[in-house]
Design an enzyme around this catalytic site. Structure first.
Site, PDB file in Angstrom:
ATOM      1  N   GLY A   1      -1.270  -4.852   9.188  1.00 48.83           N
ATOM      2  CA  GLY A   1      -2.545  -4.943   8.483  1.00 48.83           C
ATOM      3  C   GLY A   1      -2.484  -5.828   7.264  1.00 48.83           C
TER       4      GLY A   1
ATOM      5  N   HIS B   1       8.136 -30.419  11.414  1.00 50.05           N
ATOM      6  CA  HIS B   1       7.477 -29.154  11.105  1.00 50.05           C
ATOM      7  C   HIS B   1       6.297 -29.367  10.157  1.00 50.05           C
ATOM      8  CE1 HIS B   1      10.667 -26.983  13.115  1.00 50.05           C
ATOM      9  NE2 HIS B   1      11.554 -27.633  12.382  1.00 50.05           N
TER      10      HIS B   1
ATOM     11  N   ASP C   1       0.846  -1.188   0.000  1.00 49.69           N
ATOM     12  CA  ASP C   1       0.000   0.000   0.000  1.00 49.69           C
ATOM     13  C   ASP C   1       0.886   1.244   0.000  1.00 49.69           C
ATOM     14  OD1 ASP C   1       0.865   0.406   2.625  1.00 49.69           O
ATOM     15  OD2 ASP C   1      -1.123   0.292   3.511  1.00 49.69           O
TER      16      ASP C   1
ATOM     17  N   CYS D   1       3.300  -2.828   3.922  1.00 51.35           N
ATOM     18  CA  CYS D   1       2.472  -1.667   4.278  1.00 51.35           C
ATOM     19  C   CYS D   1       3.268  -0.860   5.294  1.00 51.35           C
ATOM     20  CB  CYS D   1       1.083  -2.085   4.779  1.00 51.35           C
ATOM     21  SG  CYS D   1       1.014  -2.893   6.381  1.00 51.35           S
ATOM     22  N   GLY D   2       2.635   0.070   5.967  1.00 50.31           N
ATOM     23  CA  GLY D   2       3.365   0.913   6.910  1.00 50.31           C
ATOM     24  C   GLY D   2       4.033   0.131   8.017  1.00 50.31           C
ATOM     25  N   THR D   3       3.288  -0.753   8.677  1.00 53.44           N
ATOM     26  CA  THR D   3       3.842  -1.566   9.766  1.00 53.44           C
ATOM     27  C   THR D   3       4.011  -3.032   9.378  1.00 53.44           C
ATOM     28  OG1 THR D   3       1.669  -2.123  10.652  1.00 53.44           O
ATOM     29  CG2 THR D   3       2.740  -0.119  11.516  1.00 53.44           C
TER      30      THR D   3
ATOM     31  N   HIS E   1      10.879 -23.436   9.325  1.00 50.75           N
ATOM     32  CA  HIS E   1       9.943 -24.086  10.250  1.00 50.75           C
ATOM     33  C   HIS E   1       8.487 -23.970   9.830  1.00 50.75           C
ATOM     34  CE1 HIS E   1      12.914 -23.905  13.865  1.00 50.75           C
ATOM     35  NE2 HIS E   1      13.534 -24.137  12.731  1.00 50.75           N
TER      36      HIS E   1
END
Length: 151
Positions: A72, A135, A10, A67-69, A100
């Protein structure tokens, strides 16, 4: 085998996505950029669902979302059946999530990490293989739960 990578982000991830596209080009990776293509405000779920669906359908081996962080877009991507999206902001986690968890989509935060660290994360994540063994049983449990409509 050469990996085929779908990438998108984004507006909050636009600048870092551009740096990762440059990296993919320098590595001669096969990729497709699904947007966004400017810093103008857009909705991250649209990009997460596009990349997630392409990876889950087998059209691409892996996906990268920014995205920014990273939060989201990773939440949205994990709503796509068959996607195992990992939010990663360090090299150790990039390696571990491939080994894993067999993560098939990588999420990062463009406002959280710098360009050089992000490039190291992507290179590590693209270069690691799933270890299988015990795993695989864990991933089978996740897939079984995901496939159960009564959850």
């Amino acid at each position: 085998m050469t990996l085929k990578v779908a990438i998108a982000g984004d507006h909050g991830g636009f600048e870092l996505k551009q740096k990762i596209v440059e990296l993919l080009e320098s590595l001669n990776m096969t990729y497709e950029d699904f947007g966004c293509y400017t810093c103008g405000s857009v909705d991250y779920p649209d990009y997460a669902f596009t990349v997630g669906s392409k990876v889950a359908a087998g059209e691409f081996d892996r996906g990268i979302l920014i995205c920014g962080t990273g939060v989201g877009i990773s939440i949205a991507a994990n709503k796509v059946k068959g996607v195992r999206c990992a939010l990663v902001h360090d090299v150790f986690t990039a390696k571990a999530t491939r080994q894993h968890n067999d993560s098939n989509v990588l999420a990062m935060g463009g406002r959280v990490i710098g360009d050089e660290l992000a490039k190291m994360i992507v290179q590590t994540w693209l270069g690691e293989a799933f270890m299988g063994e015990h795993h695989a049983n864990r991933l089978d449990k996740i897939a079984a739960y995901e496939g159960n409509e009564s959850n």
